[in-house]
Scaffold this active site. Structure first.
Site, PDB file in Angstrom:
ATOM      1  N   SER A 357     -11.587  32.594  12.770  1.00 31.15           N
ATOM      2  CA  SER A 357     -12.140  31.862  13.811  1.00 31.15           C
ATOM      3  C   SER A 357     -12.911  30.842  13.613  1.00 31.15           C
ATOM      4  CB  SER A 357     -12.964  32.836  14.283  1.00 31.15           C
ATOM      5  OG  SER A 357     -12.342  33.972  15.155  1.00 31.15           O
ATOM      6  N   HIS A 409     -18.559  30.839  13.995  1.00 34.61           N
ATOM      7  CA  HIS A 409     -17.602  29.705  14.922  1.00 34.61           C
ATOM      8  C   HIS A 409     -18.644  28.495  14.895  1.00 34.61           C
ATOM      9  CE1 HIS A 409     -16.672  33.628  17.567  1.00 34.61           C
ATOM     10  NE2 HIS A 409     -15.951  33.553  16.267  1.00 34.61           N
TER      11      HIS A 409
END
Length: 530
Positions: A357, A409
Site C-alpha cells: 500500500s 500510507h
C-alpha cells in the site's frame, strides 16, 4: 495549404500554352469553359517554345515561363506523342511517386502512361490518396502536431499517461508475480502450521488470510524483531511469545510458549534481557532491518492483495509505461520503504504491518503531480482531481481501522510527492516558457530526441553540455528538484536514527492511524505482562 506545398516542390507546365490556359484563368480569378478546351500543340523531340512564347534576354536570350523559377530542377519531357485529356498528366502522378521515395520514371513512361485523373493544378487534397506516415510532408505535419487538440485529449495524455502505451511494464508484472507467489506461500504455510489456509482461531482474519504470527515469521514489519522495546528488555521477568502455529490465547498451551527468536525466524534474534532497569541500548539487540523491505511483498489476506494488485495492474502499469521502469522502480521501492520506516516510528509496536500500500500511495502521488503539471491542458481537471482525492480519502479512512498501519500510507504518499518532483518532467506551462520539448521518459528515446530536436544532450552522455544555454526558470526548477531530494533524504535519515537510537514518539501521532473510539487506539500495542 497541402496543395500549395505540394506544388511548391513540383515544376509546373507553361501556363501560356493553350492546354493550360483554363486552369491559369481559374487560379487568377478568370473563367474558362474547360481545362482542355484547346488541344495542346504536339511535342517535338527537343524542348521548344509554344507559338507566341517569347523569352527575355538572358543567358540564352530567352525569357522563362511565368511558372518556371530558378528553383525548378527539371522540365517536362519532350515527345512527339500528342497527349489527350485522359492521358495528359500521368507524368505528374509518376513524379509524385518518385518524390516520395519510389523509383524514378523514364520520359517515355511519363509521356505514354497517364492516368485519367492527373490534372495539373488540381487540388491534391482531393486527388492524392492518404499516404503512410513515412511519406507525409514533415514540415506540414510538424506544424499541425504542435497545435493543441483539446477535444481529443485523453486522461493524462498531455502529462505522462499515454506517452508509452506500447511499452511492457516489466517491474509491475514482476512484482505482481512475486507478491502473488509469496501470498500463496503464506496460505500454504498457514495451512501446514495451523491446519487451515486462513486464520479461523482464535478469531477469523477479516482480510481472509493467514494469522499475524505466520506473517511475522515470514518477514512482516514487527518492531520487537528489529530493536529493543521498552517493557521487553527491562521486564521484571521472562515471558513467552506466541508461536507461528498458535491458534489460541491460552497461555498454558505449548503453542503460546515460544521465544522471540522462534517467532521472528530468519535465523533468530538475540533474546531480550528481561531484567529491570536494563538500558534500551543494550547490545546485542534484535536488528532484522530487512523488515522495512520484505513487507512490500507480503499481504494480510485475499481482500488486501486483491485491492492492491488491482490498483497496481491498472494505475501502476500505466505509470510505469509512462515514466519508464527505472524511475518507477525507484519510486515504488522508496515509497514502500519510507512508509514502513515512518510506521516503525509512530505506529503501534505490536502491529505486524504488511502490504504494497505504501508503494502504491507513492504511485498515486505521481498521478496527482501529473494532473497538476498538465492542469490547463486537461478537459476536466476537476473531475480527474476528484477521482484521485476520493481514492486517497477512502484508503486513508480504511487506515484508521483498528490494527492497520496508516503511517505506511502517509509515508509512501509523501515520498512519492518528493521523488515525483525529482524524476518527472517539468510542468507543461514551465516547459513551454523555457522552450523544452516533451521528450519521452525512456533513456534511449530521450537521447535520440535530444539529437533530433537540437536540444541539449543527456546528462550521462555529456554532463557539461547538459547545463549549457539553460534559462533561469530551468535552473530555478532544478533547485526545487534538488531541494525536494535533499529534504526527503534528511527526513529518512532522521527517522532511521530515531527508530534505532532515540525512539521518540509523539502523543498525538497515533490519531493519524486510529479513531479514538472504543479504545481502538490501544489495539495493536504489545500485551505485555505487568
Amino acid at each position: 495549404m497541402a496543395a500549395n506545398e505540394y506544388y511548391s516542390q513540383k515544376p509546373l507546365p507553361d501556363a501560356t500554352t493553350p492546354q493550360y490556359q483554363g486552369h491559369y484563368a481559374d487560379l487568377h480569378g478568370g473563367s474558362s469553359s474547360s481545362s482542355y478546351s484547346t488541344p495542346a500543340p504536339p511535342y517535338s523531340s527537343q524542348p521548344h517554345l509554344a507559338p507566341g512564347d517569347r523569352r527575355s534576354q538572358g543567358p540564352t536570350g530567352l525569357s522563362p515561363s511565368p511558372f518556371e523559377t530558378v528553383f525548378d530542377d527539371h522540365v517536362y519531357p519532350a515527345s512527339t506523342y500528342q497527349p489527350t485529356p485522359a492521358s495528359s498528366t500521368h507524368a505528374l502522378s509518376r513524379q509524385d511517386t518518385s518524390y516520395h521515395g519510389h523509383s524514378p520514371v523514364s520520359p517515355d513512361d511519363m509521356a505514354y502512361n497517364h492516368p485519367p485523373d492527373d490534372i495539373p493544378l488540381r487540388d491534391h487534397a482531393q486527388r492524392v490518396p492518404s499516404k503512410d506516415a513515412e511519406m507525409q510532408d514533415h514540415v506540414y505535419d510538424a506544424s499541425q502536431s504542435r497545435k493543441p487538440r483539446r477535444g481529443r485529449v485523453r486522461f493524462g495524455e498531455l502529462g505522462m499517461m499515454g506517452s508509452g502505451r506500447k511499452k511492457i511494464p516489466l517491474v509491475v508484472y514482476f512484482f505482481t508475480l512475486v507478491q502473488v507467489a509469496v501470498f500463496i506461500g503464506e496460505i500454504v504455510k498457514n495451512a501446514t502450521a495451523t491446519g487451515s489456509p486462513i486464520q479461523i482461531h482464535p478469531s477469523v482474519n477479516p482480510m481472509i488470510g493467514p494469522s499475524p504470527y505466520i506473517l511475522i515469521n515470514m518477514g512482516a514489519r514487527f518492531v520487537p524483531c528489529m530493536h529493543n522495546i521498552d517493557g521487553v528488555q527491562n521486564a521484571k521477568e521472562q515471558f513467552p511469545w506466541p508461536c507461528p502455529n498458535s491458534t489460541s490465547n491460552d497461555p498454558d498451551l505449548a503453542e503460546n510458549k515460544c521465544t522471540l527468536s522462534e517467532l521472528c525466524g530468519f535465523g533468530g534474534v538475540p533474546e531480550p534481557a528481561y531484567q529491570p532497569n536494563t538500558p534500551l541500548d543494550t547490545k546485542p539487540e534484535p536488528n532484522q532491518w530487512f523488515r522495512f523491505i520484505t513487507p512490500i511483498f507480503l499481504h494480510a489476506g485475499i481482500i488486501h492483495i486483491g485491492f492492491n494488485m488491482l490498483l497496481q495492474l491498472t494505475l501502476g502499469r500505466d505509470m510505469e509505461r509512462s515514466i519508464g521502469s527505472i524511475r518507477f522502480f525507484l519510486v515504488y521501492m522508496s515509497a514502500g520503504i519510507f512508509g514502513f520506516v515512518m510506521g516503525g516510528n509512530f505506529a503501534a509496536t505490536g502491529i505486524a504491518s504488511t502490504g504494497a500500500s505504501g508503494s502504491l500511495f507513492g504511485v498515486i502521488a505521481l498521478t496527482l503531480l501529473d494532473l497538476l503539471y498538465s492542469w490547463k491542458d486537461r478537459l476536466n481537471p476537476i473531475k480527474d482531481l476528484a477521482f484521485i482525492v476520493l481514492d486517497v480519502a477512502i484508503s486513508f479512512v480504511l487506515g484508521l481501522l483498528p490494527g492497520l498501519d496508516n503511517f505506511s500510507h502517509i509515508g509512501g504518499f509523501l515520498m512519492g510527492l518528493a521523488l515525483g518532483i525529482c524524476v518527472l518532467h517539468s510542468p507543461n506551462s514551465l516547459r513551454r516558457r523555457i522552450g523544452v520539448d516533451d521528450v519521452p521518459y525512456a533513456s534511449s528515446q530521450v537521447s535520440g530526441g535530444f539529437a533530433a530536436q537540437g536540444t541539449p544532450p543527456s546528462f550521462f552522455k555529456n554532463p557539461v553540455g547538459f547545463f549549457k544555454g539553460r534559462k533561469p526558470l530551468w535552473w530555478a526548477w532544478w533547485l526545487i528538484r534538488a531541494g525536494a531530494l535533499v529534504v526527503v533524504m534528511v527526513v529518512f535519515i532522521l527517522l532511521l536514527n530515531n527508530f534505532y537510537v532515540y525512539r521518540q514518539t509523539c502523543s498525538w501521532c497515533k490519531y493519524l492511524s486510529c479513531l479514538d473510539v472504543s479504545n481502538w487506539c490501544d489495539i495493536g500495542n504489545l500485551q505485555l505482562p505487568s
